[in-house]
Design an enzyme around this catalytic site. Structure first.
Site, PDB file in Angstrom:
ATOM      1  N   LYS A 284      36.469 152.218  -0.570  1.00  0.00           N
ATOM      2  CA  LYS A 284      36.583 152.434  -2.015  1.00  0.00           C
ATOM      3  C   LYS A 284      37.874 151.808  -2.534  1.00  0.00           C
ATOM      4  O   LYS A 284      37.888 151.137  -3.567  1.00  0.00           O
ATOM      5  CB  LYS A 284      36.511 153.937  -2.335  1.00  0.00           C
ATOM      6  CG  LYS A 284      35.091 154.473  -2.198  1.00  0.00           C
ATOM      7  CD  LYS A 284      34.992 155.980  -2.215  1.00  0.00           C
ATOM      8  CE  LYS A 284      33.545 156.391  -1.867  1.00  0.00           C
ATOM      9  NZ  LYS A 284      33.359 157.822  -1.742  1.00  0.00           N
TER      10      LYS A 284
ATOM     11  N   GLN B  60      36.837 162.987  -1.905  1.00  0.00           N
ATOM     12  CA  GLN B  60      35.885 162.642  -0.837  1.00  0.00           C
ATOM     13  C   GLN B  60      35.326 163.902  -0.166  1.00  0.00           C
ATOM     14  O   GLN B  60      36.087 164.763   0.278  1.00  0.00           O
ATOM     15  CB  GLN B  60      36.594 161.751   0.202  1.00  0.00           C
ATOM     16  CG  GLN B  60      35.687 161.206   1.262  1.00  0.00           C
ATOM     17  CD  GLN B  60      34.629 160.241   0.714  1.00  0.00           C
ATOM     18  OE1 GLN B  60      34.905 159.395  -0.120  1.00  0.00           O
ATOM     19  NE2 GLN B  60      33.397 160.388   1.189  1.00  0.00           N
TER      20      GLN B  60
ATOM     21  N   ASP C 176      31.891 160.514  -9.751  1.00  0.00           N
ATOM     22  CA  ASP C 176      30.830 160.754  -8.763  1.00  0.00           C
ATOM     23  C   ASP C 176      29.573 161.330  -9.428  1.00  0.00           C
ATOM     24  O   ASP C 176      28.502 161.339  -8.828  1.00  0.00           O
ATOM     25  CB  ASP C 176      31.324 161.757  -7.700  1.00  0.00           C
ATOM     26  CG  ASP C 176      31.813 161.061  -6.438  1.00  0.00           C
ATOM     27  OD1 ASP C 176      31.331 159.947  -6.155  1.00  0.00           O
ATOM     28  OD2 ASP C 176      32.673 161.632  -5.751  1.00  0.00           O
TER      29      ASP C 176
END
Ligand code: NAP
Length: 279
Positions: A52, A96, A119
């Protein structure tokens, strides 16, 4: 023989389009920033976080890394999120998953401001998807829509069967296909006659989490087959939820693993970051 949908190529196109957009913003003195939080050092998470950050650098998005020790308390993490929510320089926040077991993931998902929830996991963004309002959409299903559209595969009016009903893949996937006017069936572990239902699909999206579970017996001649699964087989090679060799001769289009759905997730995360900045 099915045509392979090249997720690597399509994700690269998306990343290059975003790079141009970000460069145009930078020329006006505007910078886009993503906060990436990792708690602990789970090796798989480290790989995802590293990718990422690398992709942010490629596109020109600033990534602000928080590498927190395993023993970080839930409150410490929530305090950092609160600070990032209030920081006008930060456009997107990503934490995460999975988190260490002493931290409640739902508390963390709820704590991230919906405006920075790149997200697409916050209940407000999920609700927006349900009722057709603007909001961030979970990256993997959003990437699958891009794979289909950029491969000129018609969705409207088609029967789409989604196997899996997780909050991050199956459910948002089904809602997105509905938004694209498909007729949608969702299957899960309690579904009866899975094979018969799958054989009716024009578009079969498999997010079951079981290596090579879906073979040609589940697929209608000429169906489009999208494989979300990622596993390592006995030879340590990547494979999906679909038995590619068995299904490929029967399908019209198919996504390979690796190089299908996988690369799209990061591309769509970057897309959400740029959208967060533009709003
Ligand atoms: P998950 O949370 O484990 O969900 C799996 C779903 O499959 C559940 O809804 C489950 O039903 C259903 N299922 C399990 N066994 C079944 C069976 N025998 N028949 C029918 N349905 C069955 O997994 P996920 O997070 O959605 O991920 C699915 C796969 O995609 C995994 O391999 C994961 O690694 C991969 N993935 C890939 C990406 C990417 O970027 N490419 C992103 C996310 C996930 P119940 O709800 O009834 O238990």
């Amino acid at each position: 023989m099915a045509e392979k949908i090249d997720g690597k190529l399509i994700s690269q196109q998306i990343k290059d389009e975003l790079k141009e957009k970000v460069a145009a913003l930078a020329a006006e003195g505007k910078t886009c920033a993503l906060a990436v939080i990792q708690v602990g050092n789970d090796p798989a998470s480290s790989v995802y976080v590293g990718n990422k950050k690398k992709t942010c650098a490629y596109i020109g998005i600033e990534s602000i890394a928080y590498e927190l020790p395993e023993e970080t308390s839930e409150q410490e993490l929530l305090d950092i999120i609160d600070k990032l929510n209030k920081d006008p320089k930060v456009n997107g926040i990503l934490c995460q998953l999975p988190l260490p077991s002493h931290i409640n993931e739902d508390h963390v998902i709820h704590a991230i401001s919906p405006e920075k929830d790149v997200d697409g996991f916050h209940p407000r963004n999920v609700g927006a998807l349900v009722i057709g309002e603007k909001g961030f959409v979970s990256c993997t299903p959003a990437g699958i829509i891009q794979l289909l559209k950029r491969s000129n595969i018609e969705i409207a009016g088609k029967h789409c069967v989604v196997i899996g009903r997780s909050n991050i893949v199956g459910k948002p996937m089904a809602l997105l296909m509905l938004r694209e006017n498909a007729t949608v069936t969702i299957c899960h572990s309690r579904t009866q006659n899975l094979k018969e239902i799958c054989k009716e699909a024009d578009i079969l999206i498999v997010a079951i989490g079981k290596p090579k579970f879906i073979n040609a017996d589940y697929v209608k001649e000429g169906a489009v087959v999208i494989d979300v699964g990622i596993h390592r087989n006995e030879d340590n090679k990547l494979c999906g939820d679909v038995d590619f060799d068995s299904v490929e001769p029967k399908a019209s289009y198919i996504t390979p693993v690796p190089g299908g759905v996988g690369p799209m997730t990061i591309a769509m995360l970057m897309n959400n970051c740029v959208e967060a900045f533009m709003d």
